[in-house]
Design an enzyme around this catalytic site. Structure first.
Site, PDB file in Angstrom:
ATOM      1  N   ASP A  21     -10.956 -12.284  -4.487  1.00  0.00           N
ATOM      2  CA  ASP A  21     -12.050 -12.476  -4.131  1.00  0.00           C
ATOM      3  C   ASP A  21     -12.115 -14.278  -4.139  1.00  0.00           C
ATOM      4  OD1 ASP A  21     -13.433 -12.389  -2.311  1.00  0.00           O
ATOM      5  OD2 ASP A  21     -15.495 -10.873  -2.707  1.00  0.00           O
ATOM      6  N   ASP A  25     -16.974 -11.565  -0.441  1.00  0.00           N
ATOM      7  CA  ASP A  25     -17.177 -10.268   0.472  1.00  0.00           C
ATOM      8  C   ASP A  25     -16.285  -9.324   0.938  1.00  0.00           C
ATOM      9  OD1 ASP A  25     -14.448 -10.404   0.559  1.00  0.00           O
ATOM     10  OD2 ASP A  25     -13.905 -10.763   3.126  1.00  0.00           O
ATOM     11  N   ASP A  29      -8.577 -12.804  -1.054  1.00  0.00           N
ATOM     12  CA  ASP A  29      -7.876 -14.053   0.005  1.00  0.00           C
ATOM     13  C   ASP A  29      -7.315 -14.512  -0.817  1.00  0.00           C
ATOM     14  OD1 ASP A  29     -10.053 -14.930  -1.839  1.00  0.00           O
ATOM     15  OD2 ASP A  29     -11.373 -14.649  -0.125  1.00  0.00           O
ATOM     16  N   ASP A 199      10.236  -6.282   5.518  1.00  0.00           N
ATOM     17  CA  ASP A 199       9.679  -4.677   5.137  1.00  0.00           C
ATOM     18  C   ASP A 199      10.689  -2.930   5.650  1.00  0.00           C
ATOM     19  OD1 ASP A 199       7.047  -3.215   5.051  1.00  0.00           O
ATOM     20  OD2 ASP A 199       7.620  -2.415   6.883  1.00  0.00           O
ATOM     21  N   GLU A 246      13.500  -4.787   2.050  1.00  0.00           N
ATOM     22  CA  GLU A 246      13.030  -3.295   1.455  1.00  0.00           C
ATOM     23  C   GLU A 246      13.918  -2.154   2.032  1.00  0.00           C
ATOM     24  OE1 GLU A 246       9.704  -0.336   1.518  1.00  0.00           O
ATOM     25  OE2 GLU A 246       9.664  -1.198   3.429  1.00  0.00           O
TER      26      GLU A 246
HETATM   27  C1  GLC Z   1       7.059  -0.537   3.187  1.00  0.00           C
HETATM   28  C2  GLC Z   1       5.328  -1.098   2.843  1.00  0.00           C
HETATM   29  C3  GLC Z   1       4.424   0.216   3.222  1.00  0.00           C
HETATM   30  C4  GLC Z   1       4.137  -0.094   4.217  1.00  0.00           C
HETATM   31  C5  GLC Z   1       5.291   0.163   5.228  1.00  0.00           C
HETATM   32  C6  GLC Z   1       5.464   0.727   6.686  1.00  0.00           C
HETATM   33  O1  GLC Z   1       7.548   0.627   3.273  1.00  0.00           O
HETATM   34  O2  GLC Z   1       6.298  -1.152   1.468  1.00  0.00           O
HETATM   35  O3  GLC Z   1       3.583  -0.581   1.791  1.00  0.00           O
HETATM   36  O4  GLC Z   1       3.044   1.030   4.369  1.00  0.00           O
HETATM   37  O5  GLC Z   1       6.546  -0.101   4.695  1.00  0.00           O
HETATM   38  O6  GLC Z   1       5.159  -0.923   7.108  1.00  0.00           O
END
Ligand code: GLC
Length: 514
Positions: A21, A25, A29, A199, A246
């Site tokens: 940080d 705050d 960041d 993602d 992912e």
């Molecule tokens: C993926 C991310 C996770 C998030 C989900 C929804 O699995 O790694 O953190 O909550 O997608 O976006």
């Protein structure tokens, strides 16, 4: 590094809220991260993957993105992001950003326009809005975070959200969605980012109106591949860029379909992450990985911001990981867990391919299992009706220095409380201790640059509870998962995860020899 840098890179995952940080705050960041880049360069990593840094109401830790082309003000500004990319590049560190294509935020301009425009409008067609059925939601789909996958809006329609209600799903059959995301990729590639982490990459394609066809209604539908072919064509117009998906799929062959030469460069190897601390199970995952991938590079991952920290997991009687049951509160033996996490780290770093290290893994941080209920922020906690404490325990801000919280994380009170016991786990405390986890990672990552990364391995026939292989570079990696010491292979010892009394490899230990 050559053009195929992603085939062998060591990639460090920064969860920006919890890394450092810079403005006091209590929330990490970009200013904080920029002051710590030298630390990451010294660690010996090749790239940083940053979790979402976009403007977000933070209903799901930033995975509810309100604007894909800007930076969350709590984290900083677009100018700071550009400076960070340049400063990382000066240190030879590449930058991977997280793009979230399955869903957006209720605070996004498109979703607000869709709500305002009403049923049947073109604005709603970019999402999955539907009338209800018999007073309830359009179908029985469940949210991955628990509860129904549909939420009703005041005019009576329902919209789909596979995750939290604050994360409305895009309709990927809509041309606006496809065009806009290609533009998002261009936006970040033009700013110099080297890769995109995609993602929830396998759930983009769905049709809530379709008749059941025996397949999962939204996971791994064939249409996903068309999207990634388009993304790959765009990515290939930039030099040296990569896509990492992912993709949580248990079937290695289905997973490998995302890695066909015209699709993604890599995907995360979650079967490896989920495997128990057991030699035949790990061996099977490693072999299946290579069989399924063909020429595509493997990745090795032991943890991330969604899963239980390895030190805690490996100290439990059940060492596997599964989202369906995070085993919160299952007893753990911290010293056994640490010993195994050290051995697992050297195993993962030695395997051919790239490797991901989640911030704090290099410090041996445990899962924080006693966060008070009132500080929990993960939507899983509320969506599960307070039965699953979710993922906050692996997201606690990092301890950098000093002997009491906030441990140099910043000057403010950290957004999740740090355990006072972390005084022995700070970067400062571990830096001067040659036996610390941080020293192990530093040494291993530097050796990895010369001797490991992309390439091949040859297994040795050995005890069934010992994993032993030699890399194409000549380095031998041996991990003893049996309960008794075993002889060391021949060679000069480079590094071991625990001491080697009597020149034997003790249980739960990995050694590297040349
Ligand atoms: C993926 C991310 C996770 C998030 C989900 C929804 O699995 O790694 O953190 O909550 O997608 O976006």
């Amino acid at each position: 590094m050559p053009e195929t840098w992603w085939r062998g890179a060591a990639i460090y995952q920064v969860y920006p809220r919890s890394f450092a940080d810079g403005n006091g705050d209590g929330v990490g960041d970009l200013a904080g991260l920029r002051t710590r880049l030298d630390h990451l360069a010294d660690l010996g990593i090749d790239a940083i993957w940053l979790n979402p840094w976009y403007p977000s109401p933070m209903a799901d830790g930033g995975y509810d993105v309100a604007d894909y082309r800007d930076i969350e003000p709590v984290f900083g500004t677009l100018a700071e992001a550009e400076a960070l990319i340049a400063e990382a590049h000066e240190r030879g560190i590449r930058i991977i950003v997280d793009v979230v294509p399955n869903h957006t935020s209720v605070a996004s301009a498109w979703f607000k326009a869709a709500l305002a425009a009403g049923p049947g409008s073109p604005e709603r067609a970019r999402f999955w809005f539907r009338p209800g059925v018999a007073g309830g939601p359009p179908n029985d789909w469940r949210s991955i975070f628990g509860g129904p996958a549909w939420t009703q809006v005041p005019d009576g329609e329902w919209y789909l959200h596979l995750f939290a209600p604050e994360q409305p799903d895009f309709n990927w059959t809509h041309p606006d969605v496809r065009v806009d995301f290609l533009d998002v990729l261009r936006f970040w590639f033009d700013r110099g980012v080297d890769g995109i982490r995609i993602d929830s990459a396998a759930v983009l394609v769905k049709d809530p109106d379709a008749e059941p066809d025996g397949l999962d209604p939204y996971t791994d539908r064939d249409g996903c591949h068309d999207i990634y072919r388009e993304w790959r064509r765009l990515t290939d117009t930039y030099p040296d860029r990569m896509l990492v998906g992912e993709v949580w799929l248990p079937d290695a062959e289905r997973l490998a379909r995302y890695l066909r030469p015209d699709e993604l460069h890599t995907v995360f190897n979650f079967p490896f992450l989920g495997a128990p601390w057991n030699a035949p199970a790990l061996r099977a995952v490693i072999d299946d990985t290579f069989t399924a991938l063909g020429d595509a590079p493997a990745t090795w991952v032991l943890s991330n911001h969604d899963v239980t920290r390895p030190v805690t997991r490996y100290g439990r009687p059940d060492t596997s990981f599964d989202h369906a049951d995070r085993k919160h509160g299952m007893a753990t033996d911290p010293s056994l867990g640490l010993r195994r996490a050290r051995a697992a780290a050297l195993l993962a770093l030695a395997l051919p391919g790239s490797v991901y290290i989640y911030q704090g893994e290099e410090l041996g941080l445990p899962e924080v299992e006693d966060l008070p209920d009132e500080v929990l922020q993960d939507p899983i906690w509320t969506r599960s009706g307070h039965t699953d404490r979710g993922r906050d325990g692996c997201r606690v801000p990092l301890p950098w220095s000093g002997t009491s919280p906030p441990f140099g994380f910043g000057t403010g009170t950290p957004w999740l409380p740090q355990p006072p016991e972390w005084k022995t786990l700070t970067v400062e405390a571990q830096s001067t201790d040659p036996d610390s986890m941080l020293s192990l990672y530093r040494t291993a990552l530097h050796l990895r640059r010369t001797h490991l990364g992309d390439g091949t391995l040859t297994w040795h026939d050995t005890h069934p509870d010992v994993l032993s292989f030699t890399r194409d570079t000549g380095l031998t990696c041996v991990t003893n998962l049996s309960p008794t010491p075993v002889p060391l292979p021949t060679g000069t010892l480079l590094l071991s995860s625990s001491p080697l009394p009597h020149n034997l490899l003790p249980p739960d230990t990995t050694a590297w020899l040349l």
